[in-house]
Design a protein around this motif. Structure first.
Motif, PDB file in Angstrom:
ATOM      1  N   LEU A   1      -0.680  41.132 -23.501  1.00  0.00           N
ATOM      2  CA  LEU A   1       0.538  41.226 -24.494  1.00  0.00           C
ATOM      3  C   LEU A   1       1.198  40.559 -24.517  1.00  0.00           C
ATOM      4  O   LEU A   1       2.247  39.952 -24.789  1.00  0.00           O
ATOM      5  CB  LEU A   1      -0.337  41.995 -26.012  1.00  0.00           C
ATOM      6  N   LYS A   2       1.563  41.990 -23.797  1.00  0.00           N
ATOM      7  CA  LYS A   2       3.518  41.547 -23.493  1.00  0.00           C
ATOM      8  C   LYS A   2       3.453  40.224 -22.252  1.00  0.00           C
ATOM      9  O   LYS A   2       4.564  40.351 -22.756  1.00  0.00           O
ATOM     10  CB  LYS A   2       4.046  43.035 -22.582  1.00  0.00           C
TER      11      LYS A   2
ATOM     12  N   ARG B   1      -9.919  36.833 -32.582  1.00  0.00           N
ATOM     13  CA  ARG B   1      -8.787  35.564 -31.429  1.00  0.00           C
ATOM     14  C   ARG B   1      -8.875  35.285 -30.588  1.00  0.00           C
ATOM     15  O   ARG B   1      -9.404  36.763 -29.599  1.00  0.00           O
ATOM     16  CB  ARG B   1      -7.203  35.349 -32.156  1.00  0.00           C
ATOM     17  N   VAL B   2      -8.227  34.302 -29.938  1.00  0.00           N
ATOM     18  CA  VAL B   2      -7.934  34.283 -28.661  1.00  0.00           C
ATOM     19  C   VAL B   2      -7.650  35.642 -27.843  1.00  0.00           C
ATOM     20  O   VAL B   2      -7.984  36.032 -27.048  1.00  0.00           O
ATOM     21  CB  VAL B   2      -7.463  32.984 -28.139  1.00  0.00           C
ATOM     22  N   TRP B   3      -6.703  36.241 -28.510  1.00  0.00           N
ATOM     23  CA  TRP B   3      -6.070  37.009 -26.996  1.00  0.00           C
ATOM     24  C   TRP B   3      -6.516  38.932 -28.236  1.00  0.00           C
ATOM     25  O   TRP B   3      -5.320  40.347 -27.762  1.00  0.00           O
ATOM     26  CB  TRP B   3      -4.625  37.417 -27.974  1.00  0.00           C
ATOM     27  N   GLY B   4      -7.781  38.878 -28.990  1.00  0.00           N
ATOM     28  CA  GLY B   4      -8.599  39.772 -29.733  1.00  0.00           C
ATOM     29  C   GLY B   4      -9.132  40.858 -28.114  1.00  0.00           C
ATOM     30  O   GLY B   4      -8.998  41.806 -28.275  1.00  0.00           O
ATOM     31  N   THR B   5      -9.334  40.453 -26.825  1.00  0.00           N
ATOM     32  CA  THR B   5      -9.878  41.146 -25.951  1.00  0.00           C
ATOM     33  C   THR B   5      -8.689  41.341 -24.585  1.00  0.00           C
ATOM     34  O   THR B   5      -9.239  42.023 -23.832  1.00  0.00           O
ATOM     35  CB  THR B   5     -11.232  39.965 -24.818  1.00  0.00           C
ATOM     36  N   TRP B   6      -7.187  41.194 -25.158  1.00  0.00           N
ATOM     37  CA  TRP B   6      -6.251  41.106 -24.227  1.00  0.00           C
ATOM     38  C   TRP B   6      -5.996  42.609 -24.053  1.00  0.00           C
ATOM     39  O   TRP B   6      -5.861  43.063 -24.816  1.00  0.00           O
ATOM     40  CB  TRP B   6      -5.355  40.102 -24.504  1.00  0.00           C
ATOM     41  N   THR B   7      -5.474  43.161 -23.132  1.00  0.00           N
ATOM     42  CA  THR B   7      -5.081  44.506 -22.248  1.00  0.00           C
ATOM     43  C   THR B   7      -3.473  44.456 -22.992  1.00  0.00           C
ATOM     44  O   THR B   7      -2.718  43.418 -23.573  1.00  0.00           O
ATOM     45  CB  THR B   7      -5.498  45.401 -21.108  1.00  0.00           C
TER      46      THR B   7
ATOM     47  N   VAL C   1       7.229  48.236 -26.712  1.00  0.00           N
ATOM     48  CA  VAL C   1       6.205  47.861 -27.890  1.00  0.00           C
ATOM     49  C   VAL C   1       5.032  48.508 -27.902  1.00  0.00           C
ATOM     50  O   VAL C   1       4.774  48.248 -27.150  1.00  0.00           O
ATOM     51  CB  VAL C   1       6.163  46.531 -27.747  1.00  0.00           C
ATOM     52  N   LYS C   2       4.012  49.169 -29.155  1.00  0.00           N
ATOM     53  CA  LYS C   2       3.254  49.523 -28.998  1.00  0.00           C
ATOM     54  C   LYS C   2       2.638  48.844 -29.787  1.00  0.00           C
ATOM     55  O   LYS C   2       3.038  46.906 -30.024  1.00  0.00           O
ATOM     56  CB  LYS C   2       3.397  50.910 -30.209  1.00  0.00           C
ATOM     57  N   ARG C   3       0.730  48.419 -29.240  1.00  0.00           N
ATOM     58  CA  ARG C   3       0.348  47.864 -29.557  1.00  0.00           C
ATOM     59  C   ARG C   3       0.395  46.307 -30.778  1.00  0.00           C
ATOM     60  O   ARG C   3      -0.215  45.529 -30.615  1.00  0.00           O
ATOM     61  CB  ARG C   3      -0.721  48.022 -28.668  1.00  0.00           C
ATOM     62  N   ASP C   4       0.464  47.546 -31.952  1.00  0.00           N
ATOM     63  CA  ASP C   4      -0.194  47.177 -33.454  1.00  0.00           C
ATOM     64  C   ASP C   4       1.119  45.528 -32.970  1.00  0.00           C
ATOM     65  O   ASP C   4       1.182  44.505 -33.707  1.00  0.00           O
ATOM     66  CB  ASP C   4       0.459  48.004 -34.417  1.00  0.00           C
ATOM     67  N   LYS C   5       2.540  46.283 -33.158  1.00  0.00           N
ATOM     68  CA  LYS C   5       4.032  45.231 -32.868  1.00  0.00           C
ATOM     69  C   LYS C   5       3.132  44.164 -31.872  1.00  0.00           C
ATOM     70  O   LYS C   5       4.000  42.688 -32.400  1.00  0.00           O
ATOM     71  CB  LYS C   5       5.271  45.873 -32.412  1.00  0.00           C
ATOM     72  N   LEU C   6       2.938  44.258 -30.711  1.00  0.00           N
ATOM     73  CA  LEU C   6       3.044  43.340 -29.866  1.00  0.00           C
ATOM     74  C   LEU C   6       1.650  42.099 -30.496  1.00  0.00           C
ATOM     75  O   LEU C   6       1.535  40.988 -30.009  1.00  0.00           O
ATOM     76  CB  LEU C   6       2.235  43.937 -28.742  1.00  0.00           C
ATOM     77  N   VAL C   7       0.732  42.927 -31.226  1.00  0.00           N
ATOM     78  CA  VAL C   7      -0.729  42.225 -31.652  1.00  0.00           C
ATOM     79  C   VAL C   7       0.158  40.555 -32.921  1.00  0.00           C
ATOM     80  O   VAL C   7       0.275  39.414 -32.937  1.00  0.00           O
ATOM     81  CB  VAL C   7      -1.334  42.327 -31.922  1.00  0.00           C
ATOM     82  N   LYS C   8       0.818  41.705 -33.422  1.00  0.00           N
ATOM     83  CA  LYS C   8       1.944  40.653 -34.715  1.00  0.00           C
ATOM     84  C   LYS C   8       2.062  40.095 -34.371  1.00  0.00           C
ATOM     85  O   LYS C   8       3.124  38.517 -34.049  1.00  0.00           O
ATOM     86  CB  LYS C   8       2.958  41.989 -35.767  1.00  0.00           C
TER      87      LYS C   8
END
Length: 462
Positions: A278-279, A268-274, A294-301
């Motif tokens: 994401l935040k 997905r387009v956000w796959g390489t985002w830091t 917020v942790k990364r897993d939650k940010l991605v979700k």
């Protein structure tokens, strides 16, 4: 419409009714052993001679849904799981990986010995690979001039997509850059990386290569940097980037092409985002507050739940001129010049368009480029910005919403009466359907409501 078309549609719907519309499932729990074996054989599922009746019943139950007709949406969803697999892949998997895969495919409780799990995984794979050819076979029986041509064309594109996504699994012995290394070089590399102890017992070459896959290939970014020139070329040919008969490109050319076009169907387009990227996106789109931790897993979700419904995402796929043209075509007499005002007007007056999402909106740039190349845009004409790529993709995406796909949606709808389905198809083909705008608006309102609920839920969970 020709009578023959109505006859074809009637027969198609009648023949498919048991698998698509009805609830008349055989009671396999009461079947005898010969009946269970017959069903499995009829559906090309290998049956070991040693299987008991309970094992046969489990095998039938596990394959029951896969044996029914697939919709295109089911096929598209399955691409994520089956990409880069082949039938032989499952022979090398352990029980844990097989069970995990089967759970992803909807098998609630994968049971039985490893042999049975492999058979079940292979049957799922066979069902996936046959879906595209099934679409093609159904479409080829249509007899309505241009409609038949469009249906066949659509089915052919489905088959081509299946071929591209179900690429050949990498072979340790030839498809990696280290596949030609001598055993000593492999062993020294593994020792250097701490994968193999210096005093470890001698291992076979196949074992060394398997260890290299974890130590070398899985830590290489991007993943294709670990591939051999021949496999990179094979991937590019499969995705219509390099012509099969062309001379093999040099390594630097292959890598340049891979850098421009490589994607995985799960990307997905956000796959390489830091984490900061994401935040920042979530804050800008009012999903979370700037001081949220917020942790990364939650940010991605949160990105997954909100990305396609964000205004910036939707309108990025529209150029200023496209918005002006659309507004004029839909009765707007005063059209502003500034983009910000254009977006605001589009959002306010034609909210159903603003909330209409398409899967390509989440694709990484590489996949957008590959899609455009595959749909006739010359490489020299490819846009250099993401908005440009999205705008060109949107045009072609709309153009490929073919008659076949619309017929598929009607056939797979919840309408029970065959006559009503036929009437819907007839109206669609003769241009007499009047309810499309109303349906689109209702769908848009639903999407907008869902987006608001996602934002509310996210705020409550933080």
């Amino acid at each position: 419409m020709r009578p023959s078309v109505l006859l074809f549609l009637s027969l198609s719907l009648t023949g498919a009714s048991a698998s698509l519309f009805g609830s008349n499932k055989p009671q396999y729990n009461e079947w005898s052993t010969p009946e269970l074996k017959k069903w499995l054989n009829d559906h090309n599922i290998n049956v070991p001679e040693t299987y008991s009746q309970d094992q046969l019943k489990d095998l039938v139950q596990s394959n029951w849904n896969a044996a029914s007709a697939w919709t295109y949406d089911q096929y598209a969803s399955a691409q994520k799981s089956f990409a880069d697999l082949r039938e032989a892949s499952f022979d090398a998997w352990d029980e844990s990986r097989l069970r995990e895969f089967l759970l992803e495919q909807g098998v609630v409780e994968p049971k039985g010995p490893r042999e049975q799990l492999v058979l079940l995984a292979k049957s799922k794979y066979a069902s996936y690979t046959s879906a595209a050819s099934s679409f093609s076979a159904q479409a080829s029986t249509a007899v309505y001039g241009d409609t038949a041509h469009q249906m066949t064309k659509s089915a052919s594109s489905v088959a081509a997509q299946a071929t591209r996504e179900a690429a050949r699994q990498l072979d340790d012995a030839k498809d990696y850059v280290y596949s030609t290394w001598e055993d000593n070089r492999l062993r020294n590399y593994l020792v250097e990386k701490g994968v193999l102890a210096k005093d470890a017992a001698e291992k076979k070459r196949s074992e060394l290569l398997a260890l290299m896959r974890d130590a070398y290939a899985k830590t290489t970014t991007p993943i294709w940097e670990a591939w051999s020139d021949s496999y990179m070329r094979e991937w590019l040919i499969a995705h219509d980037i390099v012509a099969p008969g062309a001379p093999p490109p040099k390594t630097d050319v292959l890598k340049a092409k891979m850098s421009q076009y490589y994607y995985d169907v799960n990307d997905r387009v956000w796959g390489t985002w830091t984490d900061s990227d994401l935040k920042a996106w979530l804050v800008a789109n009012n999903v979370i507050k700037s001081d949220a931790q917020v942790k990364r897993d939650k940010l991605v979700k949160l990105i997954e739940d909100n990305y396609v419904n964000a205004q910036d995402t939707v309108w990025e796929a529209w150029s200023d001129s496209q918005m002006r043209d659309w507004l004029v075509e839909h009765g707007e007499k005063t059209v502003p010049a500034q983009r910000e005002k254009l977006v605001k007007l589009m959002q306010a007056k034609y909210d159903d368009v603003a909330t209409t999402s398409a899967t390509y909106l989440t694709w990484p740039d590489a996949r957008l480029r590959a899609y455009l190349r595959n749909h006739g845009l010359d490489e020299s004409a490819l846009p250099t910005s993401r908005p440009g790529l999205l705008q060109e993709t949107r045009i072609r995406w709309i153009q490929t919403q073919t008659t076949f796909e619309r017929i598929r949606d009607i056939v797979n709808s919840g309408v029970e009466a065959t006559e009503e389905k036929l009437a819907s198809i007839l109206n669609m083909l003769t241009g007499e359907a009047k309810s499309g705008a109303d349906s689109a608006k209702k769908g848009a309102e639903s999407a907008k409501k869902q987006a608001k609920e996602n934002v509310k839920k996210a705020s409550e969970e933080l």
